[in-house]
Motif scaffolding. Structure first.
Motif, PDB file in Angstrom:
ATOM      1  N   LYS A 289      30.161  49.374  35.331  1.00 23.59           N
ATOM      2  CA  LYS A 289      29.048  48.430  35.383  1.00 23.59           C
ATOM      3  C   LYS A 289      29.490  46.983  35.153  1.00 23.59           C
ATOM      4  O   LYS A 289      28.770  46.049  35.514  1.00 23.59           O
ATOM      5  N   THR A 290      30.659  46.800  34.547  1.00 27.06           N
ATOM      6  CA  THR A 290      31.136  45.440  34.270  1.00 27.06           C
ATOM      7  C   THR A 290      32.408  45.093  35.063  1.00 27.06           C
ATOM      8  O   THR A 290      33.039  44.077  34.792  1.00 27.06           O
ATOM      9  N   LEU A 291      32.753  45.945  36.037  1.00 23.73           N
ATOM     10  CA  LEU A 291      33.977  45.710  36.804  1.00 23.73           C
ATOM     11  C   LEU A 291      33.906  44.400  37.586  1.00 23.73           C
ATOM     12  O   LEU A 291      34.938  43.742  37.819  1.00 23.73           O
ATOM     13  N   HIS A 292      32.679  44.001  37.965  1.00 23.98           N
ATOM     14  CA  HIS A 292      32.515  42.763  38.729  1.00 23.98           C
ATOM     15  C   HIS A 292      32.988  41.538  37.962  1.00 23.98           C
ATOM     16  O   HIS A 292      33.375  40.538  38.566  1.00 23.98           O
ATOM     17  N   ARG A 293      32.985  41.617  36.637  1.00 23.30           N
ATOM     18  CA  ARG A 293      33.407  40.465  35.838  1.00 23.30           C
ATOM     19  C   ARG A 293      34.878  40.124  36.084  1.00 23.30           C
ATOM     20  O   ARG A 293      35.273  38.954  36.032  1.00 23.30           O
ATOM     21  N   TRP A 294      35.680  41.146  36.330  1.00 24.97           N
ATOM     22  CA  TRP A 294      37.096  40.913  36.633  1.00 24.97           C
ATOM     23  C   TRP A 294      37.233  40.120  37.930  1.00 24.97           C
ATOM     24  O   TRP A 294      38.070  39.212  38.032  1.00 24.97           O
ATOM     25  N   LEU A 295      36.403  40.449  38.913  1.00 25.00           N
ATOM     26  CA  LEU A 295      36.456  39.735  40.188  1.00 25.00           C
ATOM     27  C   LEU A 295      35.893  38.322  40.057  1.00 25.00           C
ATOM     28  O   LEU A 295      36.391  37.388  40.707  1.00 25.00           O
ATOM     29  N   PHE A 296      34.891  38.155  39.218  1.00 24.96           N
ATOM     30  CA  PHE A 296      34.384  36.797  38.963  1.00 24.96           C
ATOM     31  C   PHE A 296      35.479  35.929  38.337  1.00 24.96           C
ATOM     32  O   PHE A 296      35.644  34.755  38.682  1.00 24.96           O
ATOM     33  N   THR A 407      30.382  44.239  44.277  1.00 28.39           N
ATOM     34  CA  THR A 407      30.825  45.253  43.313  1.00 28.39           C
ATOM     35  C   THR A 407      29.757  45.499  42.260  1.00 28.39           C
ATOM     36  O   THR A 407      29.477  46.645  41.888  1.00 28.39           O
ATOM     37  N   TRP A 408      29.153  44.422  41.778  1.00 23.60           N
ATOM     38  CA  TRP A 408      28.056  44.562  40.799  1.00 23.60           C
ATOM     39  C   TRP A 408      26.906  45.362  41.402  1.00 23.60           C
ATOM     40  O   TRP A 408      26.363  46.270  40.762  1.00 23.60           O
ATOM     41  N   TYR A 409      26.557  45.054  42.641  1.00 24.48           N
ATOM     42  CA  TYR A 409      25.429  45.730  43.293  1.00 24.48           C
ATOM     43  C   TYR A 409      25.725  47.217  43.515  1.00 24.48           C
ATOM     44  O   TYR A 409      24.863  48.074  43.296  1.00 24.48           O
ATOM     45  N   LEU A 410      26.952  47.526  43.909  1.00 23.49           N
ATOM     46  CA  LEU A 410      27.302  48.906  44.231  1.00 23.49           C
ATOM     47  C   LEU A 410      27.468  49.783  42.992  1.00 23.49           C
ATOM     48  O   LEU A 410      27.144  50.976  43.017  1.00 23.49           O
ATOM     49  N   LEU A 411      27.977  49.192  41.906  1.00 25.46           N
ATOM     50  CA  LEU A 411      28.356  49.992  40.745  1.00 25.46           C
ATOM     51  C   LEU A 411      27.467  49.786  39.522  1.00 25.46           C
ATOM     52  O   LEU A 411      27.746  50.344  38.464  1.00 25.46           O
ATOM     53  N   LYS A 412      26.391  49.031  39.653  1.00 25.14           N
ATOM     54  CA  LYS A 412      25.581  48.692  38.476  1.00 25.14           C
ATOM     55  C   LYS A 412      24.931  49.915  37.825  1.00 25.14           C
ATOM     56  O   LYS A 412      24.598  49.889  36.639  1.00 25.14           O
TER      57      LYS A 412
END
Length: 422
Positions: A289-296, A407-412
């Motif tokens: 759920k927080t993997l998108h933060r790495w990409l940000f 990524t956030w949308y897909l894995l939230k």
């Protein structure tokens, strides 16, 4: 639904496999580097040198076949057979060299044959890791295996260049042959749990059905579809920048000396290794759920890199721009490795053992196919914006940000439940 065969993971078996990997992968990388250099020295053609490298990567498309084979046969035995096969191929090359000098065709054929064996060999390794370590240590185990591969990629040009320059091609070929043989002998002592599956017909049609089953399984599993999409986009958008863009920036835009160019690329490659070795630490603090933060964070670092390439910074002299660029590049290189290993581990956890080799091979093949497309695209873009490279660098930052949003949308709402199927 059957439960997985109960077994107690043994550090000894995993350590033996990793040791064999170190020897085998380094031997393969040394030979590939030396044969490519031999072709370059013999023909003087840089385009042929690059073409040979590209052709030797084509057999990676055979990875799904390797995955189907890995799920049907004893994976320990497959590793042993493939390493002995590689040793035999290189031994044949040694025999040809003892008769006279080898042709470019012979060198290229040897590289392609070894790449085919590697494409079939790798799924057996990746599918074995979950059976050799405890689940809570799976990220660290995957990281160690990837670190071995990355370290070999860094060490091979250095060691290969030294051996090739001082002792010639024959010595490198002999070292590679011995490496494959030693790796196969070590793998004989590995114990990997294996449940024999019944054959429903001839071998080749059965393997073909298994491959179809693997693709069907990947398409039906929503989580695997999602992470596969993320992996493909990561290989299309971000990773090619460091394979194509970073060398152009350091060598052409910044006019780096040989030493500083080597230092820059060495630091980026070392960051990849560091990311692989540190995944065990970061995995405890990560979630889907927080993997998108790495990409940000990667997107932010790309903006920093773009700023270092603006005329204002370049006008301040070489070192301010170089340092700022590396301050962005190093964390991104490490983060890409962490993200990749984390995703791979989650897929391993939810995939039943009977499909593990196929699934991992399909994801690897699909994602790696995106990388060459990205490399070609960046080659064209950087040629067009050769005097304003901060623009494509900034655009990569924007695309990375959008990838983070996706990524956030897909894995939230995603949570991984360990598989209990055999």
């Amino acid at each position: 639904m059957q439960e997985k065969t109960i077994h107690t993971p043994s550090p000894k078996n995993f350590n033996l496999m990793v040791s064999g990997q170190i020897i085998s992968i380094l031997g393969s990388a040394l030979l590939r580097f030396a044969l490519s250099l031999y072709v370059l020295d013999t023909t003087g053609s840089e385009s042929l040198f690059a073409t040979l490298f590209a052709i030797s990567n084509i057999p990676l498309l055979l990875a799904p076949l390797g995955g189907a084979i890995a799920d049907r046969f004893n994976r320990r035995n497959l590793m042993v057979i493939f390493d002995f096969t590689s040793s035999a191929i290189v031994l044949s090359l040694i025999i040809l060299m003892s008769v006279g000098s080898i042709s470019v065709f012979t060198a290229g054929t040897s590289m392609v044959l070894l790449s085919i064996v590697s494409a079939l060999y790798t799924p057996a390794v990746t599918a074995s890791i979950p059976l050799l370590v405890e689940e809570q240590k799976l990220e660290g185990a995957n990281g160690l295996v990837q670190a071995v591969q990355a370290l070999s990629a860094v060490a091979a040009p250095v060691l290969g260049g030294i051996l090739y320059g001082l002792m010639g091609l024959k010595t490198v070929v002999a070292v590679s042959c011995i490496s494959f043989f030693l790796s196969a002998v070590m793998e004989l002592f590995i114990q990997i749990p294996f449940v024999k599956r019944q054959w429903t017909g001839p071998v080749i049609p059965a393997i073909a059905r298994d491959m179809k089953e693997g693709f069907t399984y990947v398409l039906k599993q929503e989580f695997i579809r999602k992470v596969s999409m993320i992996a493909v986009l990561l290989n299309l958008v971000l990773i090619p920048y460091f394979l194509v863009g970073a060398p152009i920036v350091l060598r052409v835009t910044m006019q780096s000396s040989d030493t500083l160019y080597g230092i820059g690329m060495g630091l980026i490659n070392s960051a990849t290794i560091l990311g692989a070795l540190s995944i065990g630490f970061f995995a405890k603090k990560m979630s889907l759920k927080t993997l998108h933060r790495w990409l940000f964070a990667c997107a932010l670092m790309m903006v920093l890199m773009a700023a270092s390439l603006m005329p204002l910074f370049l006008g301040l002299g070489y070192y301010p721009s170089f340092i700022l660029f590396m301050l962005g590049a190093i964390p991104i290189a490490a983060s890409m490795t962490v993200i990749s290993i984390y995703i791979i581990t989650k897929v391993q956890i939810i995939t039943p053992d009977k499909n593990l080799g196929k699934v991992m091979a399909i994801i690897t093949a699909v994602s790696q196919c995106a990388a060459p497309l990205g490399q070609i695209l960046y080659g064209v873009i950087f040629e067009k914006w050769s005097t304003q490279v901060f623009i494509p660098t900034f655009l990569v930052g924007i695309m990375t940000l959008l990838l983070g949003v996706l990524t956030w949308y897909l894995l939230k709402c995603e949570e991984v439940t360990p598989c209990t199927e055999n």
